[in-house]
Enzyme design. Structure first.
Site, PDB file in Angstrom:
ATOM      1  N   PHE A 109       1.234  -1.390   0.235  1.00  0.00           N
ATOM      2  CA  PHE A 109      -0.251   0.088   0.403  1.00  0.00           C
ATOM      3  C   PHE A 109       0.876   1.269  -0.102  1.00  0.00           C
ATOM      4  CE2 PHE A 109       0.358  -1.304   3.967  1.00  0.00           C
ATOM      5  CZ  PHE A 109       0.595  -0.100   5.420  1.00  0.00           C
ATOM      6  N   TYR A 110       0.287   2.499  -0.057  1.00  0.00           N
ATOM      7  CA  TYR A 110       1.167   3.768  -0.486  1.00  0.00           C
ATOM      8  C   TYR A 110       1.306   4.337   0.902  1.00  0.00           C
ATOM      9  CZ  TYR A 110       3.155   1.831  -4.580  1.00  0.00           C
ATOM     10  OH  TYR A 110       3.475   0.595  -5.657  1.00  0.00           O
ATOM     11  N   LEU A 111       1.645   5.324   1.251  1.00  0.00           N
ATOM     12  CA  LEU A 111       1.407   6.563   2.096  1.00  0.00           C
ATOM     13  C   LEU A 111       1.444   7.918   1.525  1.00  0.00           C
ATOM     14  CD1 LEU A 111       3.849   5.035   4.826  1.00  0.00           C
ATOM     15  CD2 LEU A 111       1.476   5.267   4.894  1.00  0.00           C
TER      16      LEU A 111
END
Length: 156
Positions: free
Chosen positions: A29-31
């Site tokens: 997942f991406y922040l």
């Protein structure tokens, strides 16, 4: 800092499966997922986690910084994810002494299969495996950060 030099391809057929070596299940997942940078958390086989920062557009070469982080921290950071969590199984496939990473996506991206080749040298098209389809290097819809925010790319 490392330079990431990679090419990305759609996959034409299942012939790559004959050369599979290592297999890794990935949840990532991406922040942050912007046009010129991304901050990613990747969990491998539920046992290890990496924090990766990439800078540069979606061309062949980008600056990349990668750090191991505790799995517990990675799971906690999931609350700060932008977009969707990407799930895929990565298959390492050797062709002509080069390792291709073939990602078979699951969930909302099921049916998508992409191959990546990370190498500092130029590889002539005639030396690429016949199971590779159209090259999508530099096409944002085929990058994981884009798919996490925008969803499924067109499959050509």
């Amino acid at each position: 800092m490392a330079k990431e030099i990679e090419r990305k391809f759609l996959v034409r057929d299942d012939a790559w499966r004959d050369g599979v070596g290592k297999v890794v299940r990935i949840r990532q997942f991406y922040l942050d997922a912007s046009a010129d940078r991304s901050v990613r958390v990747r969990i491998r086989d539920g046992a290890s986690a990496m924090l990766t920062l990439k800078f540069g557009d979606h061309g062949r070469e980008r600056d990349e910084f990668e750090y191991a982080i505790p799995i517990e921290d990675a799971e906690e950071m999931l609350a700060f994810a932008v977009g969707h969590v990407i799930e895929k199984t990565r298959h390492h496939v050797v062709h002509r002494d080069r390792i291709y990473e073939v990602d078979v996506f699951a969930g909302d991206l099921a049916g998508l299969v992409l191959a990546e080749l990370e190498t500092p040298e130029a590889v002539a098209d005639r030396d690429l495996p016949p199971w590779l389809g159209r090259e999508v290097t530099g096409e944002p819809p085929y990058y994981n950060a884009w798919m996490a925010v925008n969803g499924r790319p067109p499959i050509a």
